[in-house]
Write an enzyme that holds these catalytic residues in place. Structure first.
Site, PDB file in Angstrom:
ATOM      1  N   GLU A 193     -17.050  12.985 -50.602  1.00 26.30           N
ATOM      2  CA  GLU A 193     -17.410  14.246 -49.933  1.00 26.30           C
ATOM      3  C   GLU A 193     -17.171  15.426 -50.869  1.00 26.30           C
ATOM      4  O   GLU A 193     -16.492  16.400 -50.518  1.00 26.30           O
ATOM      5  CB  GLU A 193     -16.660  14.388 -48.604  1.00 26.30           C
ATOM      6  CG  GLU A 193     -17.022  13.275 -47.631  1.00 26.30           C
ATOM      7  CD  GLU A 193     -16.540  13.470 -46.196  1.00 26.30           C
ATOM      8  OE1 GLU A 193     -15.822  14.440 -45.920  1.00 26.30           O
ATOM      9  OE2 GLU A 193     -16.918  12.639 -45.347  1.00 26.30           O
ATOM     10  N   GLU A 327     -18.720   5.677 -44.690  1.00 27.22           N
ATOM     11  CA  GLU A 327     -17.856   6.154 -43.598  1.00 27.22           C
ATOM     12  C   GLU A 327     -18.746   6.320 -42.379  1.00 27.22           C
ATOM     13  O   GLU A 327     -19.690   7.126 -42.401  1.00 27.22           O
ATOM     14  CB  GLU A 327     -17.181   7.493 -43.938  1.00 27.22           C
ATOM     15  CG  GLU A 327     -16.040   7.343 -44.918  1.00 27.22           C
ATOM     16  CD  GLU A 327     -15.248   8.628 -45.144  1.00 27.22           C
ATOM     17  OE1 GLU A 327     -15.143   9.459 -44.211  1.00 27.22           O
ATOM     18  OE2 GLU A 327     -14.745   8.797 -46.264  1.00 27.22           O
TER      19      GLU A 327
HETATM   20  O1  AHR Z   1     -12.074   9.135 -42.391  1.00 23.71           O
HETATM   21  C1  AHR Z   1     -11.407  10.355 -42.339  1.00 23.71           C
HETATM   22  C2  AHR Z   1     -11.974  11.390 -43.295  1.00 23.71           C
HETATM   23  O2  AHR Z   1     -13.272  11.721 -42.913  1.00 23.71           O
HETATM   24  C3  AHR Z   1     -12.135  10.964 -44.733  1.00 23.71           C
HETATM   25  O3  AHR Z   1     -10.968  11.094 -45.461  1.00 23.71           O
HETATM   26  C4  AHR Z   1     -13.171  11.918 -45.242  1.00 23.71           C
HETATM   27  O4  AHR Z   1     -13.927  11.389 -46.285  1.00 23.71           O
HETATM   28  C5  AHR Z   1     -14.002  12.229 -44.007  1.00 23.71           C
HETATM   29  O5  AHR Z   1     -14.220  13.567 -43.843  1.00 23.71           O
END
Ligand code: AHR
Length: 522
Positions: A193, A327
């Site tokens: 990110e 994610e």
């Molecule tokens: O999964 C929790 C967080 O969500 C992670 O650290 C980040 O990459 C995302 O914003």
């Protein structure tokens, strides 16, 4: 009271249509095959966040909780049975603050975890412990290198330390720390990110960083050559805003024009199912309204994927670059009384249905989506496993991942069905969803999700060019949409056997309301 035959018949049909609704016609065409559904779309994510690592999987060798070299045996056993294909580590946002040298050797640096609760990071779980964990559960490593607060030099050293067979100073240090043989690192995330927690970079700035990391962070393991080479995964989009289309455009265009000196094999995409970031839904004690709202939200990933796959197709029509959804999952309000920085939530039948819908969505785009990682594995967000000291419970999401094992590395097969509709208030959703595939066991597998909170669905199952004789497998449903498993009642949501045999050339499979079903069809 006596009822006439006519009245009884009318009543029977009225009741059955209330219970079952219209029959869903579903036909599988096993004569046609689609792309392979990579086992890696069933990947997991273990960040140094809350009790996801410490307590969740690592208790240390001196703990009273039964463990093997510090890794809790109950969790390892459950994950082995899940056939986890890869685990992403150490973050998330944490990865961009992680300095790997703190986590090797006999003297570990004690640091902080500023993003997630500002707690102490003891670094007792580091590179060797992670690789031992991956090995104990029979999985593979997906490392995220620090592109935020780290350097190319630091990341290059880490991967040389892990993968060099030749006796460099770093390889010798690895041997002194207990592992003479080089490790395999099949997946490498280059930042996380980077448009937000990873440094709030512009797409152009990130692209110039990516080129450096992709050039210099090398995997030296001789076993990882050719098709087995490490997949370098660039940071990709994380939402629907225009800045994310610009991001994907920039990275993919940059890749299209790449020279011999650098390359990448994957582009990441993050997507959480959140009803409202300011006012998140509760993970417990909700009703059908919240169930329908969350399922509607989760299906919005279809549009996001189509947009970014469309951009990728423009620059990479041969689909060399995998889309890596590293994610995904549901993000609810923290459980009352928990540390808000620990992202603790319960996991209900709603999450089981949500997980199946997302896995189906990825499977339908298997030609492009070749890796995915649910967030996260233990005690954080949409977890497989919840622990409390010595106690452990498997969540409904765990059961879905286990039921879907036959789809790992299967070959997709077209399936046609009239989805019907499930409506709640002003929300209208498809009533059912399904995917089919030929498993590596040679069997024909079918997964059916019934989104309808109230009505079972009668599936009229057909196979193009062949008669179906039976469907045998498991179904996962629950007393209520918000049913959960707890340490005291761990089996409220558990898969049950389901089967159907053809009668008069017809095979009708009755799948319960709010359920996920996986059957082998013959
Ligand atoms: O999964 C929790 C967080 O969500 C992670 O650290 C980040 O990459 C995302 O914003």
């Amino acid at each position: 009271m006596r009822l006439s035959l006519l009245t009884t018949t009318v009543l029977f049909f009225a009741l059955s249509s209330a219970a079952f609704g219209q029959t869903i016609e579903l036909s599988i065409d096993a004569s046609k095959t689609g792309p392979k559904i990579s086992r890696h779309i069933f990947g997991q994510f273990a960040e140094h966040l809350g009790t996801g690592v410490y307590e969740g999987l690592w208790v240390g060798p001196d703990s009273k909780i039964p463990n093997t070299r510090g890794l809790r045996n109950d969790v390892v056993k459950a994950l082995r049975e899940l056939k986890v294909p890869n685990v992403r580590w150490p973050g998330g946002c944490f990865a961009d603050e992680y300095h790997w040298r703190n986590g090797i050797g006999s003297k570990r640096g004690v640091t902080l975890n500023p993003t997630w609760g500002g707690v102490i990071e003891p670094n007792t779980f580091g590179t060797h412990e992670f690789m031992d964990f991956v090995d104990q559960i029979g999985s593979e490593a997906f490392l995220s290198v620090n592109l935020g607060s780290g350097t190319v030099h630091e990341a290059a050293d880490w991967i040389e330390y892990m993968t060099s067979e030749q006796q460099t100073t770093l390889a010798k240090e690895r041997a002194v720390n207990g592992h003479p043989a080089p490790y395999k690192v099949p997946f490498l995330g280059i930042g996380n990110e980077s448009w937000d927690c990873g440094g709030n970079m512009s797409p152009d700035f990130y692209l110039s960083q990516l080129k450096m990391y992709a050039r210099f962070v090398r995997n030296f393991n001789p076993a990882q050559r050719g098709d087995d080479r490490m997949m370098r995964i660039a940071v990709g989009p994380g939402g629907t805003e225009p800045r994310f289309t610009e991001w994907t455009e920039t990275v993919m265009k940059g890749w299209k024009g790449h020279t011999w000196s650098w390359d990448m094999e994957g582009l990441s995409l993050h997507n959480y199912t959140v009803y409202n970031w300011e006012k998140k839904h509760s993970s417990v004690d909700f009703g059908e309204k919240e169930y329908a709202e969350i399922l509607k939200k989760t299906l919005e990933i279809n549009g996001l994927l189509d947009t970014h796959i469309g951009i990728m197709d423009k620059y990479d029509p041969e689909k060399k670059i995998a889309l890596v959804v590293d994610e995904w999952g549901a993000w609810y309000a923290p459980m009352p009384g928990s540390n808000p920085g620990f992202l603790v939530q319960q996991n209900s039948q709603r999450d089981a249905v949500l997980a199946a819908l997302n896995l189906n969505i990825f499977a339908r785009r298997a030609d492009r989506i070749r890796v995915a990682n649910i967030a996260q594995m233990i005690n954080v967000l949409q977890a497989m496993i919840l622990t409390d000291k010595e106690k452990m419970v498997l969540t409904p999401t765990y059961h879905v991942f286990k039921m879907y094992i036959p789809f790992q590395d299967s070959t997709s097969i077209p399936v046609a069905f009239n989805a019907g509709t499930y409506a709640f208030s002003n929300i209208t959703l498809p009533r059912v969803d399904a995917i089919a595939a030929k498993g590596i066991d040679g069997k024909l597998w079918l997964a059916i999700t019934n989104l309808d909170a109230n009505r079972a669905a009668e599936i009229d199952l057909k196979s193009v060019g062949a008669n179906v004789r039976s469907a045998i497998g498991q179904t996962l449903t629950s007393p209520k949409v918000d049913s959960i498993n707890t340490f005291d009642s761990p089996k409220t949501v558990e898969p049950k056997p389901i089967s159907a045999r053809a009668q008069g050339g017809k095979l009708m499979l009755n799948v319960p309301a709010r359920s996920v079903t996986v059957v082998a069809v013959e």
